[in-house]
Design a protein around this motif. Structure first.
Motif, short mmCIF file in Angstrom:
data_model
loop_
_atom_site.label_atom_id
_atom_site.label_comp_id
_atom_site.label_asym_id
_atom_site.label_seq_id
_atom_site.Cartn_x
_atom_site.Cartn_y
_atom_site.Cartn_z
N ASP A 50 2.26 113.06 69.89
CA ASP A 50 2.37 114.46 69.51
C ASP A 50 2.09 114.59 68.02
O ASP A 50 2.75 113.94 67.20
CB ASP A 50 3.76 115.01 69.81
N ARG A 51 1.09 115.42 67.67
CA ARG A 51 0.74 115.57 66.25
C ARG A 51 1.93 116.04 65.43
O ARG A 51 2.15 115.61 64.31
CB ARG A 51 -0.42 116.56 66.12
N THR A 52 2.71 116.97 66.01
CA THR A 52 3.93 117.45 65.37
C THR A 52 5.07 117.30 66.37
O THR A 52 4.91 117.69 67.54
CB THR A 52 3.79 118.92 64.95
N PHE A 53 6.19 116.75 65.96
CA PHE A 53 7.29 116.53 66.89
C PHE A 53 8.62 116.90 66.25
O PHE A 53 8.72 117.01 65.03
CB PHE A 53 7.30 115.07 67.36
N THR A 74 1.81 100.76 60.74
CA THR A 74 2.42 102.07 60.52
C THR A 74 2.78 102.22 59.04
O THR A 74 3.21 101.27 58.39
CB THR A 74 3.70 102.25 61.36
N LEU A 75 2.59 103.45 58.54
CA LEU A 75 2.88 103.75 57.13
C LEU A 75 3.65 105.07 57.08
O LEU A 75 3.23 106.06 57.67
CB LEU A 75 1.60 103.88 56.33
N THR A 99 4.60 109.84 60.04
CA THR A 99 4.02 108.50 59.99
C THR A 99 2.50 108.55 60.10
O THR A 99 1.94 109.36 60.84
CB THR A 99 4.56 107.64 61.15
N GLN A 100 1.85 107.68 59.33
CA GLN A 100 0.41 107.45 59.51
C GLN A 100 0.24 106.12 60.23
O GLN A 100 0.87 105.13 59.89
CB GLN A 100 -0.31 107.39 58.16
N ILE A 114 -11.62 101.04 61.33
CA ILE A 114 -10.20 101.39 61.45
C ILE A 114 -10.05 102.87 61.82
O ILE A 114 -10.63 103.74 61.18
CB ILE A 114 -9.45 101.09 60.14
N ALA A 115 -9.28 103.12 62.87
CA ALA A 115 -8.94 104.50 63.26
C ALA A 115 -7.63 104.88 62.59
O ALA A 115 -6.71 104.06 62.51
CB ALA A 115 -8.80 104.60 64.78
N THR A 116 -7.55 106.11 62.08
CA THR A 116 -6.35 106.58 61.37
C THR A 116 -5.87 107.89 62.00
O THR A 116 -6.67 108.77 62.29
CB THR A 116 -6.65 106.81 59.88
N ALA A 117 -4.56 108.00 62.22
CA ALA A 117 -3.98 109.22 62.79
C ALA A 117 -2.66 109.50 62.11
O ALA A 117 -1.91 108.58 61.77
CB ALA A 117 -3.79 109.07 64.29
N ASN A 118 -2.39 110.79 61.87
CA ASN A 118 -1.14 111.21 61.21
C ASN A 118 -0.29 112.01 62.19
O ASN A 118 -0.79 112.93 62.85
CB ASN A 118 -1.46 112.06 59.98
N PHE A 119 1.00 111.69 62.24
CA PHE A 119 1.94 112.37 63.11
C PHE A 119 3.12 112.83 62.26
O PHE A 119 3.68 112.05 61.48
CB PHE A 119 2.39 111.45 64.24
N ASN A 120 3.47 114.09 62.41
CA ASN A 120 4.41 114.72 61.48
C ASN A 120 5.66 115.23 62.18
O ASN A 120 5.58 115.97 63.17
CB ASN A 120 3.72 115.89 60.77
#
Length: 278
Positions: A50-53, A74-75, A99-100, A114-120
């Motif tokens: 989920d992009r935003t949770f 994870t970052l 987290t990124q 490298i694939a990058t995704a951000n979840f907030n």
């Protein structure tokens, strides 16, 4: 006689072979020519969550080739001073803060990009009711995209903005309990060539019961619709400390595109992303 025939046959075979090898490239059309193929590129993995949770979300990483190995890292805000490294991905995992995630796949020692995704994690637990009808292809991630703390990218084609065609934008935020407000901001985007223009004005209203609203402030737009630069604008107001449980935001759309535009008479969009208060 037989020797003569044999010699003649050998001569004819040599002549035919010489003609075949001297054929121009055009005469070989339709003939399959086998050449060594280059090694297939390794596709990057797909990161899903989920992009935003609210409290936590499950992260799943999949490769586009079932045989590829996946490595991830994870970052988050707590990792600023930590040295992180990629580890092998084995199964889905849970994150509970913004987290990124970075990941790549590997096949026979060849790595993908490298694939990058951000979840907030949501910065608040407000509710929002949108009184306008969003254009389906410009709905971002849903109504909470307007109050998730994430500002839309200048490249609106990424799908981070909400678009409203030929109408005013109006939404009501419920803070769940009274909140003291001193600053309100809502952000809009303009891309004149794409019929996306700044609203003519933006109004902010407050209420304690969600029914009786009073005007806090009105902000007029000062950006020329002829300005074709893709840009964003914050409609921000500073007000005296005001206690309210509900905030109404109303942005008035520009109207049909003016006569100087090549798409004269076409309805225009309002593109809005983030609404924030202090």
């Amino acid at each position: 006689m037989k020797k003569g025939l044999l010699a003649l046959s050998l001569l004819l075979i040599q002549i035919l072979n010489a003609q075949h090898h001297s054929q121009p490239a055009d005469s070989l059309k339709g003939t399959e020519i086998l050449t060594p193929t280059s090694q297939e590129a390794v596709a990057s993995p797909i990161i899903k969550a989920d992009r935003t949770f609210d409290f936590s979300t499950k992260v799943e990483i999949t490769s586009q080739n079932p045989g590829d190995k996946i490595y991830y890292m994870t970052l988050d805000a707590g990792d600023v001073n930590k040295k992180k490294k990629f580890t092998a991905y084995k199964k889905p995992f849970i994150i509970s803060r913004t987290t990124q995630i970075q990941a790549y796949t590997e096949r026979k020692r060849k790595k993908s990009s490298i694939a990058t995704a951000n979840f907030n994690r949501r910065p608040n637990y407000w509710e929002i009711t949108t009184l306008s009808k969003v254009t389906p292809q410009y709905a971002a991630t849903g109504k909470f995209a307007l109050i998730d703390g994430i500002r839309g990218d200048l490249d609106w084609k990424k799908g981070e903005w909400q678009g409203y065609l030929g109408q005013n934008f109006e939404a009501v935020i419920d803070f769940q309990s009274p909140l003291q407000i001193t600053q309100i901001t809502s952000t809009y985007l303009q891309d004149s060539k794409a019929l996306i223009l700044m609203p003519k004005k933006v109004e902010y209203y407050a209420s304690m019961n969600g029914k009786d609203f009073f005007l806090l402030d009105k902000i007029d737009n000062n950006l020329e619709p002829k300005d074709e630069k893709v840009q964003t604008k914050d409609f921000t107001t500073e007000i005296l400390p005001t206690e309210a449980r509900y905030l109404k935001v109303k942005a008035y759309y520009f109207g049909k595109h003016p006569g100087w535009h090549q798409k004269t008479g076409g309805e225009t969009f309002i593109f809005v992303d983030e609404i924030s208060v202090r």
